[in-house]
Structures are given as C-alpha cells and as structure tokens.
Design a protein around this motif. Structure first.
Motif, PDB file in Angstrom:
ATOM      1  N   PRO A  64       0.824  -1.206   0.000  1.00 48.51           N
ATOM      2  CA  PRO A  64       0.000   0.000   0.000  1.00 48.51           C
ATOM      3  C   PRO A  64       0.858   1.256   0.000  1.00 48.51           C
ATOM      4  N   GLY A  65       0.313   2.309  -0.507  1.00 52.96           N
ATOM      5  CA  GLY A  65       1.003   3.585  -0.561  1.00 52.96           C
ATOM      6  C   GLY A  65       0.922   4.160  -1.952  1.00 52.96           C
ATOM      7  N   HIS A  66       1.472   5.311  -2.109  1.00 53.96           N
ATOM      8  CA  HIS A  66       1.451   5.984  -3.408  1.00 53.96           C
ATOM      9  C   HIS A  66       2.876   6.321  -3.814  1.00 53.96           C
ATOM     10  N   THR A  67       3.084   6.424  -5.098  1.00 59.42           N
ATOM     11  CA  THR A  67       4.379   6.816  -5.638  1.00 59.42           C
ATOM     12  C   THR A  67       4.138   7.920  -6.647  1.00 59.42           C
ATOM     13  N   VAL A  68       4.895   9.003  -6.550  1.00 55.06           N
ATOM     14  CA  VAL A  68       4.839  10.044  -7.565  1.00 55.06           C
ATOM     15  C   VAL A  68       6.000   9.810  -8.511  1.00 55.06           C
ATOM     16  N   ALA A  69       5.683   9.750  -9.806  1.00 56.58           N
ATOM     17  CA  ALA A  69       6.716   9.511 -10.817  1.00 56.58           C
ATOM     18  C   ALA A  69       6.932  10.784 -11.631  1.00 56.58           C
ATOM     19  N   PHE A  70       8.188  11.220 -11.704  1.00 54.59           N
ATOM     20  CA  PHE A  70       8.562  12.384 -12.494  1.00 54.59           C
ATOM     21  C   PHE A  70       9.251  11.918 -13.765  1.00 54.59           C
ATOM     22  N   SER A  71       8.962  12.575 -14.851  1.00 51.13           N
ATOM     23  CA  SER A  71       9.616  12.275 -16.117  1.00 51.13           C
ATOM     24  C   SER A  71      10.877  13.127 -16.237  1.00 51.13           C
ATOM     25  N   ILE A  72      11.985  12.468 -16.599  1.00 48.75           N
ATOM     26  CA  ILE A  72      13.242  13.198 -16.792  1.00 48.75           C
ATOM     27  C   ILE A  72      13.877  12.782 -18.111  1.00 48.75           C
ATOM     28  N   LYS A  73      14.811  13.591 -18.549  1.00 50.40           N
ATOM     29  CA  LYS A  73      15.580  13.233 -19.740  1.00 50.40           C
ATOM     30  C   LYS A  73      16.490  12.064 -19.398  1.00 50.40           C
ATOM     31  N   PRO A  74      16.706  11.157 -20.334  1.00 52.81           N
ATOM     32  CA  PRO A  74      17.539   9.988 -20.033  1.00 52.81           C
ATOM     33  C   PRO A  74      18.965  10.350 -19.622  1.00 52.81           C
ATOM     34  N   SER A  75      19.462  11.471 -20.096  1.00 50.55           N
ATOM     35  CA  SER A  75      20.828  11.883 -19.763  1.00 50.55           C
ATOM     36  C   SER A  75      20.971  12.292 -18.300  1.00 50.55           C
ATOM     37  N   TYR A  76      19.868  12.519 -17.593  1.00 47.84           N
ATOM     38  CA  TYR A  76      19.931  12.957 -16.201  1.00 47.84           C
ATOM     39  C   TYR A  76      20.112  11.817 -15.204  1.00 47.84           C
ATOM     40  N   SER A  78      22.492   9.563 -14.672  1.00 51.70           N
ATOM     41  CA  SER A  78      23.784   9.468 -13.976  1.00 51.70           C
ATOM     42  C   SER A  78      23.939  10.607 -12.960  1.00 51.70           C
ATOM     43  N   GLU A  79      23.483  11.802 -13.313  1.00 51.90           N
ATOM     44  CA  GLU A  79      23.524  12.937 -12.385  1.00 51.90           C
ATOM     45  C   GLU A  79      22.666  12.639 -11.147  1.00 51.90           C
ATOM     46  N   LEU A  80      21.484  12.079 -11.368  1.00 54.34           N
ATOM     47  CA  LEU A  80      20.587  11.749 -10.268  1.00 54.34           C
ATOM     48  C   LEU A  80      21.204  10.701  -9.344  1.00 54.34           C
ATOM     49  N   MET A  81      21.731   9.627  -9.916  1.00 50.12           N
ATOM     50  CA  MET A  81      22.302   8.558  -9.088  1.00 50.12           C
ATOM     51  C   MET A  81      23.537   9.037  -8.338  1.00 50.12           C
ATOM     52  N   ASP A  95      14.349  -1.814 -14.686  1.00 49.64           N
ATOM     53  CA  ASP A  95      14.233  -1.888 -16.140  1.00 49.64           C
ATOM     54  C   ASP A  95      12.861  -2.462 -16.437  1.00 49.64           C
ATOM     55  N   HIS A  96      11.950  -1.620 -16.915  1.00 51.34           N
ATOM     56  CA  HIS A  96      10.582  -2.039 -17.197  1.00 51.34           C
ATOM     57  C   HIS A  96      10.413  -2.527 -18.639  1.00 51.34           C
ATOM     58  N   GLN A  97      11.508  -2.639 -19.360  1.00 52.48           N
ATOM     59  CA  GLN A  97      11.529  -3.080 -20.761  1.00 52.48           C
ATOM     60  C   GLN A  97      10.971  -2.047 -21.745  1.00 52.48           C
ATOM     61  N   ILE A  98      10.230  -1.066 -21.250  1.00 54.53           N
ATOM     62  CA  ILE A  98       9.756   0.024 -22.103  1.00 54.53           C
ATOM     63  C   ILE A  98      10.181   1.373 -21.530  1.00 54.53           C
ATOM     64  N   GLU A 124      21.394   2.989 -21.305  1.00 57.44           N
ATOM     65  CA  GLU A 124      22.826   3.210 -21.543  1.00 57.44           C
ATOM     66  C   GLU A 124      23.404   4.170 -20.509  1.00 57.44           C
ATOM     67  N   ASN A 125      22.676   5.225 -20.198  1.00 57.43           N
ATOM     68  CA  ASN A 125      23.146   6.206 -19.225  1.00 57.43           C
ATOM     69  C   ASN A 125      23.279   5.581 -17.842  1.00 57.43           C
ATOM     70  N   ILE A 126      22.326   4.769 -17.461  1.00 52.24           N
ATOM     71  CA  ILE A 126      22.372   4.076 -16.163  1.00 52.24           C
ATOM     72  C   ILE A 126      23.529   3.104 -16.116  1.00 52.24           C
ATOM     73  N   GLN A 127      23.714   2.344 -17.190  1.00 50.34           N
ATOM     74  CA  GLN A 127      24.810   1.390 -17.230  1.00 50.34           C
ATOM     75  C   GLN A 127      26.167   2.081 -17.196  1.00 50.34           C
ATOM     76  N   SER A 128      26.269   3.226 -17.844  1.00 54.66           N
ATOM     77  CA  SER A 128      27.526   3.994 -17.824  1.00 54.66           C
ATOM     78  C   SER A 128      27.846   4.438 -16.407  1.00 54.66           C
ATOM     79  N   TYR A 129      26.838   4.903 -15.675  1.00 59.71           N
ATOM     80  CA  TYR A 129      27.072   5.315 -14.296  1.00 59.71           C
ATOM     81  C   TYR A 129      27.500   4.115 -13.459  1.00 59.71           C
ATOM     82  N   SER A 130      26.813   3.007 -13.612  1.00 57.79           N
ATOM     83  CA  SER A 130      27.127   1.803 -12.833  1.00 57.79           C
ATOM     84  C   SER A 130      28.554   1.323 -13.118  1.00 57.79           C
TER      85      SER A 130
END
Length: 134
Positions: A64-76, A78-81, A95-98, A124-130
């Motif tokens: 139970p609970g709610h989640t707010v989802a924000f849309s960001i550019k894919p390039s952001y 690595s900066e976020l993580m 990875d939701h496949q879409i 790709e951006n996430i994998q580069s950061y990882s």
C-alpha cells in the motif's frame, strides 16, 4: 536537474476494473491504449486524462502507498544517481523493458520514481554510471 513533468501517480486499488470505471465516471480518465500491452503482461493499468496519468496497481501485488513519478531526460540518470549516492539516499533501478526508472524515498518516506520512456538512451546512461562504480 530539470524535471519535465509529473509522469504518473501510482494508485493501489482492490479491484482494477472497479477502479477503472470509477476514475472514468468521476474524473474522465480513459485507458492509455499505447501502454495497455504492459497491463496484459502484469504491469499497471495506465489511465489518462489529457497529460495526467495514473497507474493502477492491485494491492495484492504491491505494498500500500502511493508513488509520484517524475519524467526526466535519459541523460539525467547518472547525475541523479550520483546525487543520491553523495547524499547517502538508497535507490533502486528498474528496467521495465519500455522505460527505465530510479526509485528512492524522500525524507518522510514517500516514494519517488524518476522515469524515462527513451528506453535505450536511459538504459545506456544508467549502465555507464554503474560502470564508473566498479
């Protein structure tokens, strides 16, 4: 970080069909047909009303609970993580496949999702950061 918009809000319900009918009758939301395949594969039922979107989840599959989802550019991603890591804020990547998403909680425990449907670039951006962590 430049957030593009609120992408969607997670709503946890007892019965998807009843909730879909309620949101249609009361607030004018209709199925987001472009993402309906996701629902048939076990994902959320996405409802839309213009640019507003809800993702309906049955409670038996999600806590139970709610989640707010924000849309960001894919390039952001690595900066976020990097920012979350520096501030010692735990996060997970999905990875939701879409789409690709990073989940974390705010100071009060509210769930936040940062997401991008520009799937390949986001992944790709996430994998580069990882890779920089190894």
């Amino acid at each position: 970080m430049s957030i593009l918009r609120i992408d969607h809000v997670h709503i946890y319900v007892k019965n998807i069909a009843e909730a879909e009918a309620w949101y249609k009758d009361v607030l004018g939301f209709i199925r987001g047909e472009s993402l309906h395949f996701w629902f048939t594969q076990g994902g959320p039922l996405v409802l839309k009303n213009n640019e507003a979107a809800l993702s309906l989840f049955e409670k038996k599959y999600r806590s139970p609970g709610h989640t707010v989802a924000f849309s960001i550019k894919p390039s952001y991603f690595s900066e976020l993580m990097k920012l979350l890591s520096l501030r010692l804020i735990p996060f997970t990547v999905s990875d939701h496949q879409i789409s690709m998403s990073v989940y974390f909680k705010d100071i009060d425990g509210n769930k936040i999702e940062m997401t991008s449907y520009e799937y390949l670039e986001a992944k790709e951006n996430i994998q580069s950061y990882s890779a920089t962590l190894c």
